[in-house]
Design a protein around this motif. Sequence first.
Motif, PDB file in Angstrom:
ATOM      1  N   ARG A 150       0.816  -1.213   0.000  1.00  0.00           N
ATOM      2  CA  ARG A 150       0.000   0.000   0.000  1.00  0.00           C
ATOM      3  C   ARG A 150       0.852   1.268   0.000  1.00  0.00           C
ATOM      4  O   ARG A 150       0.555   2.235  -0.718  1.00  0.00           O
ATOM      5  N   VAL A 151       1.921   1.287   0.785  1.00  0.00           N
ATOM      6  CA  VAL A 151       2.681   2.531   0.965  1.00  0.00           C
ATOM      7  C   VAL A 151       3.860   2.660   0.002  1.00  0.00           C
ATOM      8  O   VAL A 151       4.301   3.784  -0.284  1.00  0.00           O
ATOM      9  N   ALA A 152       4.382   1.525  -0.485  1.00  0.00           N
ATOM     10  CA  ALA A 152       5.614   1.583  -1.273  1.00  0.00           C
ATOM     11  C   ALA A 152       5.487   2.406  -2.556  1.00  0.00           C
ATOM     12  O   ALA A 152       6.396   3.197  -2.867  1.00  0.00           O
ATOM     13  N   PRO A 153       4.403   2.267  -3.347  1.00  0.00           N
ATOM     14  CA  PRO A 153       4.358   3.008  -4.618  1.00  0.00           C
ATOM     15  C   PRO A 153       4.484   4.517  -4.455  1.00  0.00           C
ATOM     16  O   PRO A 153       5.093   5.179  -5.310  1.00  0.00           O
ATOM     17  N   SER A 154       3.926   5.082  -3.395  1.00  0.00           N
ATOM     18  CA  SER A 154       3.992   6.536  -3.222  1.00  0.00           C
ATOM     19  C   SER A 154       5.321   7.008  -2.651  1.00  0.00           C
ATOM     20  O   SER A 154       5.628   8.206  -2.702  1.00  0.00           O
ATOM     21  N   LEU A 155       6.108   6.092  -2.101  1.00  0.00           N
ATOM     22  CA  LEU A 155       7.392   6.470  -1.510  1.00  0.00           C
ATOM     23  C   LEU A 155       8.562   6.193  -2.452  1.00  0.00           C
ATOM     24  O   LEU A 155       9.555   6.927  -2.444  1.00  0.00           O
ATOM     25  N   ARG A 156       8.439   5.162  -3.248  1.00  0.00           N
ATOM     26  CA  ARG A 156       9.535   4.751  -4.135  1.00  0.00           C
ATOM     27  C   ARG A 156       9.675   5.746  -5.283  1.00  0.00           C
ATOM     28  O   ARG A 156       8.697   6.258  -5.808  1.00  0.00           O
ATOM     29  N   GLY A 157      10.920   5.999  -5.691  1.00  0.00           N
ATOM     30  CA  GLY A 157      11.159   6.820  -6.868  1.00  0.00           C
ATOM     31  C   GLY A 157      11.734   8.179  -6.530  1.00  0.00           C
ATOM     32  O   GLY A 157      12.241   8.417  -5.426  1.00  0.00           O
ATOM     33  N   THR A 158      11.635   9.089  -7.485  1.00  0.00           N
ATOM     34  CA  THR A 158      12.242  10.418  -7.347  1.00  0.00           C
ATOM     35  C   THR A 158      11.260  11.387  -6.698  1.00  0.00           C
ATOM     36  O   THR A 158      10.092  11.480  -7.099  1.00  0.00           O
ATOM     37  N   HIS A 159      11.764  12.109  -5.715  1.00  0.00           N
ATOM     38  CA  HIS A 159      10.985  13.148  -5.016  1.00  0.00           C
ATOM     39  C   HIS A 159      11.861  14.396  -4.954  1.00  0.00           C
ATOM     40  O   HIS A 159      12.731  14.523  -4.077  1.00  0.00           O
ATOM     41  N   GLY A 160      11.630  15.317  -5.888  1.00  0.00           N
ATOM     42  CA  GLY A 160      12.439  16.536  -5.887  1.00  0.00           C
ATOM     43  C   GLY A 160      13.920  16.215  -6.004  1.00  0.00           C
ATOM     44  O   GLY A 160      14.353  15.530  -6.947  1.00  0.00           O
ATOM     45  N   PRO A 161      14.718  16.648  -5.028  1.00  0.00           N
ATOM     46  CA  PRO A 161      16.175  16.460  -5.129  1.00  0.00           C
ATOM     47  C   PRO A 161      16.666  15.082  -4.681  1.00  0.00           C
ATOM     48  O   PRO A 161      17.876  14.834  -4.683  1.00  0.00           O
ATOM     49  N   VAL A 162      15.768  14.167  -4.290  1.00  0.00           N
ATOM     50  CA  VAL A 162      16.208  12.872  -3.762  1.00  0.00           C
ATOM     51  C   VAL A 162      15.535  11.728  -4.515  1.00  0.00           C
ATOM     52  O   VAL A 162      14.468  11.883  -5.110  1.00  0.00           O
ATOM     53  N   LYS A 163      16.200  10.574  -4.450  1.00  0.00           N
ATOM     54  CA  LYS A 163      15.651   9.331  -4.982  1.00  0.00           C
ATOM     55  C   LYS A 163      15.520   8.352  -3.827  1.00  0.00           C
ATOM     56  O   LYS A 163      16.448   8.208  -3.013  1.00  0.00           O
ATOM     57  N   VAL A 164      14.384   7.659  -3.744  1.00  0.00           N
ATOM     58  CA  VAL A 164      14.105   6.771  -2.620  1.00  0.00           C
ATOM     59  C   VAL A 164      14.004   5.330  -3.119  1.00  0.00           C
ATOM     60  O   VAL A 164      13.302   5.041  -4.101  1.00  0.00           O
TER      61      VAL A 164
END
Length: 756
Positions: A150-164
């Motif tokens: 449930r939570v992984a898709p919204s957290l994984r990937g690029t967010h502004g200056p960071v990659k998660v």
Amino acid sequence: MTEVNSPPRVGRWTRLVTARPRLSLLAALVLTLLAVLAGSGVADRLGAGGWEDPDAESTYATKALEREFPDSQPNLLLLVDAGDASVDDPAVAAEAKRLTARLAAEKDITGVGSYWSAASPALRAEDGHEALIAARITGDEKEMGETLDRVAPSLRGTHGPVKVEIGGIVAVRHEMQTIIQEDLTRAEMIALPITLLLLVMVFGSAIAALLPLGIGIVAILGTNAVLRGLTEFTDVSVFAMNLTTALGLGLAIDYALFIVRRFREELATGAEPLTAIGTTLRTAGRTVLFSALTVAVSLAAMLLFPQYFLRSFAYAGMAVVLLAAAAALILLPAALILLGHRVNSLDLRKLFGRGAPKRTEAQDGGTAWARTAALVMRRAPFFALGTTAVLVLLGLPFLGVKFGTADDRQLPASAESHVVQQHLRDGFPGSPGGGLEVLAEGRATPAQYASYKERIAALPEVMRVDGPLVKGDSAYFTVQPRGEAVDAGAQRLVGELRSTKAPFDTKVTGTAAVLVDSKHAIGDRLPWAAVFITIVTLLLVFLLTGSVLIPVQAVLLNALSLTAMFGAVVWVFQDGHLSGLLGFTSPGSIETTLPVLMFCVAFGLSMDYGVFLLSRIKEEHDRTGDHEEAVRHGLQRTGGLITAAAVILAVVMVAIGTSRVTNTKMLGLGIALAVLMDAMIVRSLLVPAVMRLTGRATWWAPAPLRRFHERFGLSEGEAEPPRAATGDDVPAEENGEGMADASGDLRTIRRTSGGT
């Protein structure tokens, strides 16, 4: 006068399974459909753990920490990569804090913390470009997986200056479970058509080839339903599904192969289908039943161990073996009685311009195998010493085995959770998530906590001690070892921490502590498991042969046949040879439970082939009393069939071995090697050589044991040789022959043949 028109010899079991063949098959179809429904979704209910001892100190401490200090046990890690920037850059820090707050707001997630909130050096990479957000997902394994999805898709990937990227033990286990399910489907797609092709090559007839495959599918689907039911009462490992597929196809095909071949042989002699079924069940059927018991006993030994990973293989293995045997002895005779001579239909060799040739001695048993047996027995000392030396040499690498735990390195190098954990090992100080936790129970003063902290900080293997965090009468310390999480130093540190005196009760947990406790649990129970397998195997083989020496030979030669497997496991999977070719990352160790699992499975399969060979040797020895001729005849009649069965089972295991999960790859390829070595080296060369050297003494047994065997023993031999009828003859039906009552037939064999 000679009995010419006597009724066919049909025992009670034959009458039972052939009385209503259509009804039997219809009932089997209904039960199989119900098994499909009952077993649906079983993979989603299986766990990806189970390597720890539930009664160990580390398990107690882990549960206590989860209960009292839930925030101390993060199982979800977010690796925040700032690229070329520093993790202390204001824009990076702002985005990381926003992600931390978003994660903390999610349902079923607690204990959210990060480098930016705690300023802990352990959460920041040494190069300053990566840092961690840590949290704990609550619930059982299934609920944790659902939360992660449930939570992984919204957290994984690029967010502004960071990659998660997402890691942690929950991510590792969830990804492992997903990959195993995908790989198992692919393995079945590989194994089924190749297996069918091999069966067609063995039988010629497409109809005969489909029968073993059908028995295997019934066994697999039935076992899935059994595992689904067991998940309501106990934990079951997802890895057990691999064994279900491998043994379900392999053993069901083995059993059906022997029964269908014997049935076709009887038809070829002119027997009617019902008579052929009766003879088949008295001979090959008994051996199948006996073989299934020996395999089930080997697998049952894993129930003695506390880890549910091992116990799961016992559940799955025993269920699939017994279901395969039941299907072969109940459904297969019903199908054969309906098919009759049509079992030889659809000879696919005609597609290649070859009709079904006449039966020859070479096809019946193989003159090549007879010549091999004769050669081996003429040079028995050479073959006995030579093959033993080769097998021992192949097993030498196992002397350097190092035991470890299953971690993210079981996954492909490209798997996200593996990538995250590798970044932690390579770039973060002190192996975050790999430390040891010391649970302190009992009221203590701050000075006592401080004094204890100083003592453990002074231990040579300790890099850093954090804590204590106190709650009521409990507290805990986090201890970072100097080396890796489970290396020799970390394991020594577990013992040092447990022996350090304290004014309160202490319990140590952590990855290294779990490994130490798991090794201790296996070491304690391994002798009992070995004794159990040995004693029951000796008894079963004695019941088959009536010999004291043959059971001892069987156990020793079976164990010797596994040396190549264990040597290859260390050389390839621990030392990393061929890792590039086979596509895995070597952790530098072997997971502690794997050798136990592989021994039990491979030993049982070796006994499976050993029983088929020994039963034919025993049958011929009872008939003629000629020891060397019995050995030659036994290898001649079973050598080709055992080799074919071993190749088919090896194909299934190699298909399992294509898995991207290292433990599954090791299990599949290792057992495939063991099966081939046993069939092609031990059964073909070592067994006849050793039996030639032991000579007629092979069949010796003291008088009390001979009487015991005459009363309770089993055999594949015919109930009675053909003879003139007398007024004292009792009809076969009244004699109770067949699988339900073998002892009277055996006494008749001994009286008429003069065998031991």
